[in-house]
Design a protein around this motif. Sequence first.
Motif, mmCIF file in Angstrom:
data_model
loop_
_atom_site.group_PDB
_atom_site.id
_atom_site.type_symbol
_atom_site.label_atom_id
_atom_site.label_comp_id
_atom_site.label_asym_id
_atom_site.label_seq_id
_atom_site.Cartn_x
_atom_site.Cartn_y
_atom_site.Cartn_z
ATOM 1 N N LEU A 1 -2.266 10.924 -14.463
ATOM 2 C CA LEU A 1 -2.330 11.057 -15.924
ATOM 3 C C LEU A 1 -2.442 9.692 -16.594
ATOM 4 O O LEU A 1 -3.160 9.527 -17.582
ATOM 5 C CB LEU A 1 -1.093 11.800 -16.428
ATOM 6 N N SER A 2 -1.738 8.701 -16.046
ATOM 7 C CA SER A 2 -1.837 7.350 -16.585
ATOM 8 C C SER A 2 -3.250 6.814 -16.450
ATOM 9 O O SER A 2 -3.801 6.224 -17.395
ATOM 10 C CB SER A 2 -0.843 6.427 -15.864
ATOM 11 N N GLU B 1 -5.472 8.481 -19.007
ATOM 12 C CA GLU B 1 -5.205 7.991 -20.363
ATOM 13 C C GLU B 1 -5.732 6.573 -20.553
ATOM 14 O O GLU B 1 -6.378 6.262 -21.568
ATOM 15 C CB GLU B 1 -3.699 8.041 -20.643
ATOM 16 N N GLN B 2 -5.501 5.706 -19.586
ATOM 17 C CA GLN B 2 -5.974 4.327 -19.717
ATOM 18 C C GLN B 2 -7.498 4.261 -19.633
ATOM 19 O O GLN B 2 -8.122 3.415 -20.288
ATOM 20 C CB GLN B 2 -5.329 3.438 -18.652
ATOM 21 N N ARG C 1 -8.589 5.003 -23.078
ATOM 22 C CA ARG C 1 -8.336 3.890 -23.989
ATOM 23 C C ARG C 1 -9.352 2.766 -23.804
ATOM 24 O O ARG C 1 -9.773 2.133 -24.772
ATOM 25 C CB ARG C 1 -6.921 3.336 -23.761
ATOM 26 N N GLN D 1 5.364 19.334 -17.980
ATOM 27 C CA GLN D 1 5.460 19.587 -19.423
ATOM 28 C C GLN D 1 6.645 20.490 -19.756
ATOM 29 O O GLN D 1 7.411 20.229 -20.690
ATOM 30 C CB GLN D 1 4.176 20.253 -19.928
ATOM 31 N N PHE E 1 8.378 9.731 -21.265
ATOM 32 C CA PHE E 1 6.925 9.641 -21.143
ATOM 33 C C PHE E 1 6.265 10.989 -21.450
ATOM 34 O O PHE E 1 5.064 11.151 -21.221
ATOM 35 C CB PHE E 1 6.534 9.198 -19.730
ATOM 36 N N HIS F 1 2.702 11.971 -22.788
ATOM 37 C CA HIS F 1 1.495 11.771 -21.975
ATOM 38 C C HIS F 1 1.399 12.757 -20.813
ATOM 39 O O HIS F 1 0.613 12.542 -19.884
ATOM 40 C CB HIS F 1 1.459 10.326 -21.464
ATOM 41 N N ASP G 1 2.118 0.916 -15.708
ATOM 42 C CA ASP G 1 2.640 2.245 -16.022
ATOM 43 C C ASP G 1 3.411 2.835 -14.844
ATOM 44 O O ASP G 1 4.493 3.409 -15.025
ATOM 45 C CB ASP G 1 1.492 3.192 -16.400
ATOM 46 N N LEU H 1 3.275 3.110 -22.089
ATOM 47 C CA LEU H 1 3.217 4.530 -22.447
ATOM 48 C C LEU H 1 4.545 5.070 -22.968
ATOM 49 O O LEU H 1 4.602 6.192 -23.447
ATOM 50 C CB LEU H 1 2.773 5.358 -21.230
ATOM 51 N N SER H 2 5.598 4.289 -22.833
ATOM 52 C CA SER H 2 6.914 4.693 -23.345
ATOM 53 C C SER H 2 7.633 3.452 -23.866
ATOM 54 O O SER H 2 7.450 2.352 -23.337
ATOM 55 C CB SER H 2 7.742 5.357 -22.238
#
Length: 808
Positions: free
Chosen positions: A213-214, A217-218, A221, A264, A272, A275, A361, A420-421
């Motif tokens: 997931l990191s 997300e990155q 970005r 989730q 975190f 994300h 991360d 991320l946090s």
Amino acid sequence: MQPTLPAQGAPLRIRRIAVCGAGVMGAQIAAHCVNAGLPVVLFDLAAKEGDKSAIARKAIDQLRQLSPAPLGTPDLAALIEPANYDEHLGRLRECDLVIEAIAERMDWKRDLYQKIAPALRADALLASNTSGLSITELSGALPEALRARFCGVHFFNPPRYMPLVELIPTRDTDRGLLDVLETFLVSSLGKSVVRARDTPNFIGNRIGVFGILSVMEQARRFGLGYELVDDLTGARLGRAKSGTFRTADVVGLDTLAHVVRTMQEQLPEDSFHAHFGLPRVVATLIEKGALGQKTGAGFYRKEGKAILKLDPDSGQYVPADAKIDDSVAAILAERDPAKKLTALHESQHPQARFLWAVLRDIFHYSAVHLADIADNARQLDLAMKWGFGHEQGPFEIWQAAGWQEVAGWIAADIQAGEALSSRPLPDWVMRGPVWEARGVHTAAGSWNPRDARFEGRSTLPVYQRQVGAPRLAGEAPGLERKIVFEDEAVCAWTLPAPHPSDVLLLSFKTRMHTLSPEVVRGIMHAVDLAEASFAALVIGQLGDPFSAGADLKALMPLFAQGGPAAVAPIEQEMQDMVMRLRYAQVPVVAALAGMALGGGCELSVHCAHRVAHFETYIGLVETGIGLVPGAGGLTWAARRAAELQALGAPDAPLLAYLKKFALAIAGAQVSASAPDAQRLGFLDPSDTIVMNRHELLYVAVRVARAMAESGRRPPLPRPFPVAGRDALATLKGQLLNMKVGGFISDYDYVVAGEVADVLCGGDVDPGSLADEAWMLARERRAFLGLLGRPQTQERLMGFLKTGKPVRN
């Protein structure tokens, strides 16, 4: 006949397995159990019509078609017994271990437990194969008396090939029985075990899926495409070569979504958590049924030989052609971890900044949650190495790059709002024993944040069998070898007490453990030493492979200067070496793992015994480069066929025994496993197969020692019958049919004809007696003759340039 049950108070021994659930994981767990020679019963629901065990039976049949193959040989599928809950619950009483592996539904699993619990034996173990459900909550469906014998056991997919198994106890789990199960998993099934706390997704998926997931997300970005991210986060970064998005395709996007959903729903307080959402592109692909490799499309789709990537804006698949920047590639090629991470951190290139963010991360998340999910940092790092194919775990990388400096960079990014946090690093990271030791892994052990101490490795006896198992960076060395002699090519050594000190071990130092002229001479010297001062000799490596064969690059300069005649002395040396092994006055045992090809195969078949890891891929592959086996391989096969004829049906044609060797050698066949090597004849039925790679040398040393103690003597040289001209004509006729049918090329026919000629002894009467010297001379002539042909030289040069056989 009723099975024999353990006596009251006797220790549990796991000898028979039941797997409940014939889905993808259940069937493959059953397959790996039968790979290990364990009787296994595979249960599923009763079919509504006809054979009530049809569901389990169909799953067993499908095992033969799966790729990668879950079975060592397809015929092992017949040894798995299909069963159903309506008719066969009583069979559970025969089983020492029952593994539940049905779908990831808490209610379904609990319902099954209520059905099977009354049928279990009073001392049997029950384990749930789940990727993240609460083991404690599952245990609530069990009778109180059974809860002490229940735990989680999470196999990673595919079970045959992925080393990691997570073992998850509840508060009620009997720790002694947990030790029994860990010992079984490690030694009998060859697995690498970590013990995890009962938290959602345990260790491997908790850290690994967060890492995915990191990356996603990155990548968003920094605006990087899928194929570029996979290149950046694959082998260059010390991770699985498939990278991130391709790995998600292989795992299955629906499977990824399930694990993310668990995070989730069950980790709402995780700092975190923002994300943990599934990227929109993944949800869209799942809605379309594009689940990755199993449906033919996901982030990637294959069209013919082309690999296309998804364009998320248009939803179409387009060529994957983005390239990593040269400056970033140079940073990733840096071997010094501190220099590499410093360069990534300081670079302003988006690709380098992306990589630093990804590493930061996972360092941050691992540190924050270590105390929640694992007993110590070792368990977390090993879970990522064994479960996700990382060369080093996150703490290993961090420590090797400079614990204090990297911690400062992470803290600065958190403070600046770039992480991320906003949760700070735990206190133990920035002060105290870890800060002072400059890392979590030390000679005293690995950091346990709950107990605030460095915790040593497991003291279970099974781990004393692991010779040369890799250690994490920073840990104390695991193997103290006593060097007997060493040069640039080989190392001869012995094990420390309590291992036998009178067994000499020999390992190669060449790349891929190839057989250079110096290695060949080192082997001869080791035999001399063993005969003079030791009881036995073991030839094996601390790492894979056993041997990729002769060092062709070392031969080519000689050939270029003097042609085949210049290579002849080396060829003679190779043959002398294998004969020296065959007739050594002490037992010589080959410890095989990974590839044992060409000369590596010829070396091993001439030893007195072979101890092979299950994942051993052995074969005589020289025909692929236009040559015949020249280090005694053909002589061995001809003699072995004669031995099998004498042991079997002496009146049967010798060709009946020779044919399987001829086909395997002419076709350059390589075994798919150690049992498959027995089928092909490269391993004897009496050879030893071990499931755990790290037990290989332990077992080989003790087998060699036992052979010496039994007074084992080398065979006496004697002539043997060869198949002669009639068999040669038959084999050449079959080869001609294959050439006419387009199955082999014209030059394949020439090379295979040379194989057949040597194996049969040439144009002699059937049953004529030949000795090894005569056969070896024929073998040499065939090898050197082919070496002088332009087509063979073309194949050799092509292979050295591309690593792939050339078909000409």
